[in-house]
Every structure is written in structure tokens, then in C-alpha cells.
Design a protein around this motif. Sequence first.
Motif, PDB file in Angstrom:
ATOM      1  N   ASP A  13       0.839  -1.210   0.000  1.00 50.13           N
ATOM      2  CA  ASP A  13       0.000   0.000   0.000  1.00 50.13           C
ATOM      3  C   ASP A  13       0.868   1.251   0.000  1.00 50.13           C
ATOM      4  OD1 ASP A  13      -2.353  -1.431  -0.040  1.00 50.13           O
ATOM      5  OD2 ASP A  13      -2.566  -1.458   2.153  1.00 50.13           O
ATOM      6  N   ASP A  21      -1.421  -7.208  -7.677  1.00 44.74           N
ATOM      7  CA  ASP A  21      -0.809  -7.188  -6.344  1.00 44.74           C
ATOM      8  C   ASP A  21       0.439  -8.063  -6.260  1.00 44.74           C
ATOM      9  OD1 ASP A  21      -2.562  -5.363  -5.383  1.00 44.74           O
ATOM     10  OD2 ASP A  21      -3.722  -6.758  -4.146  1.00 44.74           O
ATOM     11  N   LEU A  61       4.364   5.404  -5.709  1.00 45.43           N
ATOM     12  CA  LEU A  61       4.360   5.416  -7.175  1.00 45.43           C
ATOM     13  C   LEU A  61       3.302   6.377  -7.719  1.00 45.43           C
ATOM     14  CD1 LEU A  61       4.859   1.602  -7.942  1.00 45.43           C
ATOM     15  CD2 LEU A  61       6.570   3.412  -7.845  1.00 45.43           C
ATOM     16  N   GLU A  62       2.167   6.434  -7.045  1.00 46.43           N
ATOM     17  CA  GLU A  62       1.113   7.359  -7.476  1.00 46.43           C
ATOM     18  C   GLU A  62       1.556   8.805  -7.305  1.00 46.43           C
ATOM     19  OE1 GLU A  62      -2.852   4.601  -6.519  1.00 46.43           O
ATOM     20  OE2 GLU A  62      -2.089   6.026  -5.015  1.00 46.43           O
ATOM     21  N   LYS A 114       5.165   0.068 -13.929  1.00 46.61           N
ATOM     22  CA  LYS A 114       4.454   0.716 -12.829  1.00 46.61           C
ATOM     23  C   LYS A 114       2.949   0.572 -13.007  1.00 46.61           C
ATOM     24  CE  LYS A 114       5.788   4.838 -11.675  1.00 46.61           C
ATOM     25  NZ  LYS A 114       6.223   6.255 -11.791  1.00 46.61           N
ATOM     26  N   ASN A 115       2.454   0.784 -14.209  1.00 49.59           N
ATOM     27  CA  ASN A 115       1.011   0.679 -14.463  1.00 49.59           C
ATOM     28  C   ASN A 115       0.510  -0.734 -14.218  1.00 49.59           C
ATOM     29  OD1 ASN A 115       0.912   3.386 -15.173  1.00 49.59           O
ATOM     30  ND2 ASN A 115       1.171   2.984 -17.352  1.00 49.59           N
ATOM     31  N   LEU A 165       3.268  -5.981  -7.468  1.00 51.75           N
ATOM     32  CA  LEU A 165       3.548  -4.929  -6.494  1.00 51.75           C
ATOM     33  C   LEU A 165       4.242  -5.500  -5.257  1.00 51.75           C
ATOM     34  CD1 LEU A 165       3.036  -1.860  -6.400  1.00 51.75           C
ATOM     35  CD2 LEU A 165       0.992  -2.321  -5.037  1.00 51.75           C
ATOM     36  N   PHE A 184       0.085  -1.467 -10.515  1.00 50.46           N
ATOM     37  CA  PHE A 184      -1.126  -0.904  -9.906  1.00 50.46           C
ATOM     38  C   PHE A 184      -2.298  -1.882  -9.981  1.00 50.46           C
ATOM     39  CE2 PHE A 184       0.646   3.488 -11.059  1.00 50.46           C
ATOM     40  CZ  PHE A 184       1.160   3.669  -9.782  1.00 50.46           C
ATOM     41  N   SER A 185      -2.318  -2.742 -10.995  1.00 49.48           N
ATOM     42  CA  SER A 185      -3.446  -3.648 -11.198  1.00 49.48           C
ATOM     43  C   SER A 185      -3.137  -5.087 -10.816  1.00 49.48           C
ATOM     44  CB  SER A 185      -3.898  -3.601 -12.667  1.00 49.48           C
ATOM     45  OG  SER A 185      -2.840  -4.001 -13.525  1.00 49.48           O
ATOM     46  N   ARG A 233       2.453   1.568  -3.435  1.00 49.45           N
ATOM     47  CA  ARG A 233       1.481   2.070  -4.418  1.00 49.45           C
ATOM     48  C   ARG A 233       1.316   3.589  -4.272  1.00 49.45           C
ATOM     49  NH1 ARG A 233      -2.372  -1.006  -3.249  1.00 49.45           N
ATOM     50  NH2 ARG A 233      -2.332  -2.483  -5.003  1.00 49.45           N
ATOM     51  N   HIS A 234       1.262   4.043  -3.031  1.00 52.31           N
ATOM     52  CA  HIS A 234       1.115   5.484  -2.789  1.00 52.31           C
ATOM     53  C   HIS A 234       2.340   6.244  -3.311  1.00 52.31           C
ATOM     54  CE1 HIS A 234       0.004   9.238  -0.834  1.00 52.31           C
ATOM     55  NE2 HIS A 234       1.218   9.270  -0.272  1.00 52.31           N
ATOM     56  N   GLU A 279       7.323   2.998 -17.409  1.00 51.66           N
ATOM     57  CA  GLU A 279       5.976   3.330 -16.927  1.00 51.66           C
ATOM     58  C   GLU A 279       5.034   2.141 -17.045  1.00 51.66           C
ATOM     59  OE1 GLU A 279       3.996   6.339 -14.921  1.00 51.66           O
ATOM     60  OE2 GLU A 279       6.043   6.354 -15.733  1.00 51.66           O
TER      61      GLU A 279
END
Length: 402
Positions: A307, A384, A313-314, A377-378, A387, A381-382, A310-311, A374
Motif C-alpha cells: 500500500d 498485487d 508510485l502514485e 508501474k502501471n 507490487l 497498480f493492477s 502504491r502510494h 511506466e
Amino acid sequence: MNNEQTDSESILPESFDRRQFLAEYWQKKPLLIRAGALSFLDPVTPEELAGLACEPGVESRLIQVNESQTKWSMRQGPFDDEDFLSLPQSNYSLLVQAVDQWVDGVSAMLGDFDFVPGWRVDDIMVSYATDQGNVGPHFDYYDVFLIQGMGQKRWQLGQRCDALTPIDQSSGLRLLKDFKAVDEYTVSPGDILYIPPGLAHYGVAVGPSITYSVGFRAPSWSEILSGVVDQALDDLNEDQRYTDPQPSLPRHYGEIPVEVISDLQQKLTTLLTQPERIRQWFGQTMTAPRYPLEPDGDDDSAAITIDALRHQLEQGMEIYKVPGARFAYYAGKDAGNARSIEFFADGVSYSCNENCLLLLQTLSAPGYLMPLPESIKNHAFSDDSTLQLLADLYNQGSLTLD
């Protein structure tokens, strides 16, 4: 240090045929590759190399030879300024290991050798030698590409050597007692000399000279066998013991029947030839870092969750491979014939699903100057599992965020 080198630069001439090299020269015979029209710019200076040799976490050596080239002496680093100020004007060499881990421009050289799997590469050792400086006649058990930087060096290539070749270790170096020169070359900036395992060689600087040695990992069969045996031992316990294969009346009280030896052979073969056991040892060994990698942060509280990652990277943070990090993967089939992927990162193994394959291929590619693309990274996000793998690699020190 952060000496940039662009992706367009190459140290191998366009005429170099990689397939032909692998078929005719790799691990067979030496090859001199002249720079031709290519110009070569050293990515590290002698002063920067000396600075690295003063760092406590860097492996380095100073080797001196007398005027008659008959006696060598060696000192191990780290060094200080006084060590260098007390040196003569000639007849010494400074060797620094794994400079690709510290200097970006040196690391960029590895991109030209991508015709050899990345897990075979060990490091790039850089040596600076004053006039007549050298490390003596010797041989290596591994392949090496010797890239000439500034100055010139005279290389003599000699006989084939093996474990029975007489060696003199009185100086702390493994020097040949009887070197027989067969070929001789003088190399200039940008020239590359490939030397296969076991071939004697002797390089003497002609004036101040820098050489970049791309070395490869080649564990001995004794190391491989003992490593696989250790893996097998980890899976055994005291309850697993010898049992009689077919209890029967002995023909003679002291005889060991053929059947007993055959049964032992079968059981040992089963223990030592399990593909997953060999795969795990080999992958972990070939990706084990030369120097321990330190995770970002000072303590365990720095461990990142998926989590939190993810934050980050966002928020626009980029993921980079850490200099010196080593990656490889194995893609096969499991017992149910489904795709089985095992990933090895700095000596640690991970079981992965096929969703992670693009990430594994990206991580295993040469270079670390550019962030992960990128698209990776994308995808994270989809997915887990991707990630989570990124978080694990960050927490063990193989990746960093910037």
C-alpha cells in the motif's frame, strides 16, 4: 560517482559478430578486437580510482614489481593518501574490484556484452598501472575481456594451464613459475583482448595505463557439488536413515551385497538430481552480490508495504535497480505442466506467476541508470503479486525509489 555514458556509445566495433564469437572463440581461443575507428573515453580517472581504493567497502590491491620484473609484492586496501604518496614513479599497479558498482560509465560497458547471460557476469575490475607496472604472468579459471583505456599495454599470451601447473604464491599472488610466451600484442585505447579460461597471460604497462577487466562467474565442480549437497542436507532430518533394501540371509557375515550399493546409489541420485534443488542453488549462487546490499533506511521500520509502495508510485516516485544488484529468472513447467517461474535476486529466490514475467525480464536486462518503465508501474497498480515483488525487492535492498 555518476559519470554518465549514453546508450548510443559502444565499445565493440560494428563488425564484431557475436554469433561467430560464441561459436569460434568463447571458452576456446583468444581474440584481439581492435577499436578501429571507435574512440574511447575513460569513464574513470586514476585519481577517482585511487579515491575508491581508500573507501572501506571497496576491495582493492596495490601490486609492485622490481625493475628486473622478477619479484612482486602485494598490499590489500583500503588505502590512504600516504600510501599513494610513498609510491615510486613506475612499476606498480592499483586494482579495484567491482568498479561497475560505483561508476555509472563503467557499468554501462556491460551493455556491450549482452551476448553472454547477465548471471554469468561477475564484475568489472579496473586497474591503473604506471610504466612497467603489472601483476605478473598468471592464468584465470574464468573468461575475461580486457578493455584498454588510456595508454598502452603489452600483452603476452602463453601456454594452457590447469590445476597441475606450477604456481608461486610467495607474493600473495598466483604467479606462473614457468611462463612461455606464444603471442604478443600491444593494445591501445578501445582495443579489447578476450582471453578464455586457463590461458596464461602477462600484461605490462607501456607508460601510464588503465585496463577494464570484465570477468565472469565460473564456480568449480567441487563448489557446485558441495552447494547442491548442502541444499539436500537442509531438507533432511535425523529420522531419515539407512534401511536395508531387501532383508535376507547374508551369504557371508562380512559381505556388502551389490544390491545394497545399488540402492544407495539410487537414493543418492534421487537426493542430488532433483531439478528444483539444483535450480535453487545455482540461481541463488549466480546472483549472490559481491558485496552486501543495504536496504534504504536505517532500521526495520523502513520496510515498505504494498500500500505504501502504491502510494509512492502514485505520487510520481520512480523505481531504480541498485548498482551491483543481480537478477536472473527460470521459466519452466511444473508437475502439472503449468508455467513455473522462479526469480533470483541477489541470492534470494522467489516463486512468481506469469504476470510478473515482463518485470523479471526488465530487471534482468543490463544497466541501472534508467528507472523501470511506466508500463511496469502501471501493471503493478493492477496486479498485487507484481507490487508485492517490487516491495520485497525494495526491502531487501535490490531496488530503490527516487
